[in-house]
Enzyme design. Structure first.
Site, PDB file in Angstrom:
ATOM      1  N   ALA A  40       0.745  -1.148  -0.041  1.00 17.72           N
ATOM      2  CA  ALA A  40       0.051  -0.057  -0.060  1.00 17.72           C
ATOM      3  C   ALA A  40       0.781   1.229  -0.174  1.00 17.72           C
ATOM      4  O   ALA A  40       1.975   1.237   0.393  1.00 17.72           O
ATOM      5  CB  ALA A  40      -0.945  -0.061   1.249  1.00 17.72           C
ATOM      6  N   ALA A  41       0.299   2.309  -0.618  1.00 19.26           N
ATOM      7  CA  ALA A  41       1.174   3.548  -0.596  1.00 19.26           C
ATOM      8  C   ALA A  41       0.137   4.549  -0.274  1.00 19.26           C
ATOM      9  O   ALA A  41      -0.923   4.569  -1.264  1.00 19.26           O
ATOM     10  CB  ALA A  41       1.985   3.605  -2.022  1.00 19.26           C
ATOM     11  N   GLY A  45       3.202   7.951   3.399  1.00 18.61           N
ATOM     12  CA  GLY A  45       4.180   6.786   3.706  1.00 18.61           C
ATOM     13  C   GLY A  45       3.435   5.520   2.871  1.00 18.61           C
ATOM     14  O   GLY A  45       2.621   5.631   2.158  1.00 18.61           O
ATOM     15  N   ASP A 197     -10.455   9.505  11.132  1.00 22.47           N
ATOM     16  CA  ASP A 197     -10.442   9.410   9.638  1.00 22.47           C
ATOM     17  C   ASP A 197     -11.002   7.950   9.442  1.00 22.47           C
ATOM     18  O   ASP A 197     -10.379   7.093   9.095  1.00 22.47           O
ATOM     19  CB  ASP A 197      -9.020   9.532   9.259  1.00 22.47           C
ATOM     20  CG  ASP A 197      -9.358   9.506   7.721  1.00 22.47           C
ATOM     21  OD1 ASP A 197     -10.180   9.737   7.104  1.00 22.47           O
ATOM     22  OD2 ASP A 197      -8.044   9.278   7.066  1.00 22.47           O
TER      23      ASP A 197
END
Length: 352
Positions: A40-41, A45, A197
């Site tokens: 994941a990106a 990060g 979030d």
């Protein structure tokens, strides 16, 4: 899990260099089966899947992008300059303090860059969520975490928005909705410390059917006074008492009753309750007037504090997630079912 590539990841040699500088040695000293690519990106990060050295424990290793702090500070400076220009050009928006809003946003984003804070958030949420059935936090590996590296348990599961995929586990949605609701009611109204979030990608479901909260860099806080005012507001709203709700909201916004047209604010809140009632009965209102509490406040000359704006955004996220699991869900009824937790907490003399 973690199959999200919002932006391209950094080259693996850059990621390894950050890891080795932070942990103080070659990655092979700390991990087995170290990957050649990320899983994941995102903008801040990227995440890798590896195995803790000499164990069978698979972990998610989040590594901060190089020079991201410098980039973010430059972006915030540009935003502040633009906010000043807008305030000068349009007198009507000056009262919303756009520069101050950007400043608070910048502080929040920079805090997210300190992974030691996220580690502490995980620990605190783990304690707070221990009494909520069906919700947990990933195991934290403090010895493999620093300010720029965060290592946690790799969750063998799927994100909530992937439950409709052909290979997703066949899970009963009702317990997931109840667990999600109870978790955030407790976070907001009891603890005053909430995941700010909670979109689908940050809410995983493991193979045992438990919701796992991840990506806990962004959190919201409600001090004791604000929390009491927020409880007053939502309890009044859920009991259909728009006049009391209006008074509570004036308190939340730090205004005085004499400066607000309470009759108009009460009517706007009544319209909002009617809107929620119709939507709860399955009436499709998304293409019509999409009411929001923050919009109502601004329309009535009230400036809600950042903590409440963040709270309102969080609650909209949770409602959206819950409705994606059950489109026919009566969200207000679900919230009312958790009010007992808040009422009991208010009666406890040692409540924090």
């Amino acid at each position: 899990m973690y199959k999200r590539q919002a932006v391209p990841p950094e080259p693996m040699e850059t990621i390894r260099a950050t890891l080795e500088a932070e942990l103080g040695g070659p990655v092979e000293q700390f991990f087995d089966d170290f990957p050649s690519e990320t899983v994941a990106a995102a903008s801040i990060g990227q995440v890798l899947k590896a195995r803790v050295k000499g164990t069978d424990e698979w972990v998610a290793v989040k590594v901060q992008r190089a020079d991201i702090l410098r980039t973010i500070k430059a972006d915030i400076k540009i935003m502040k300059d633009l906010s000043r220009l807008l305030a000068r050009a349009f007198d009507s928006i000056e009262r919303f303090d756009p520069e101050g809003t950007v400043e608070e946003f910048g502080i929040m984003v920079v805090r997210e860059l300190d992974y030691t804070l996220e580690a502490r958030n995980i620990q605190r949420f783990s304690d707070n969520m221990a009494s909520v059935q069906g919700v947990r936090l990933p195991k934290l590996y403090l010895g493999l975490s620093t300010g720029k590296v965060l290592t946690t348990e790799y969750i063998d599961g799927v994100a909530l928005d992937e439950l409709n995929a052909p290979d997703a586990p066949d899970l009963d949605r009702d317990p997931l909705i109840k667990a999600l609701s109870a978790a955030f009611i407790k976070q907001i109204f009891v603890d005053g410390f909430f995941h700010a979030d909670p979109h689908h990608g940050n809410l995983m479901v493991d193979r045992e059917g438990q919701i796992v909260l991840i990506d806990l860099g962004a959190v919201g806080y409600l001090d004791a006074t604000t929390r009491e005012e927020v409880i007053d507001f939502y309890m009044a709203m859920m009991s259909g008492d728009e006049e009391s709700a209006a008074v509570a909201m004036v308190d939340i916004c730090g205004s005085s009753l004499g400066k607000v047209n309470l009759s108009r604010l009460s009517q706007d809140l009544r319209d909002y309750l009617d809107y929620l009632d119709l939507r709860g009965k399955g009436v499709d209102l998304d293409k019509g007037i999409n009411q929001k509490v923050v919009d109502i406040l601004l329309r009535n000359g009230l400036n809600p504090p950042t903590s409440y704006v963040l709270l309102d955004r969080t609650m909209m996220h949770i409602e959206f997630v819950a409705r994606s699991l059950d489109p026919k869900l009566d969200y207000m009824a679900m919230a009312r079912s958790n009010l007992g937790m808040v009422a009991r907490e208010r009666l406890m003399p040692d409540r924090k």
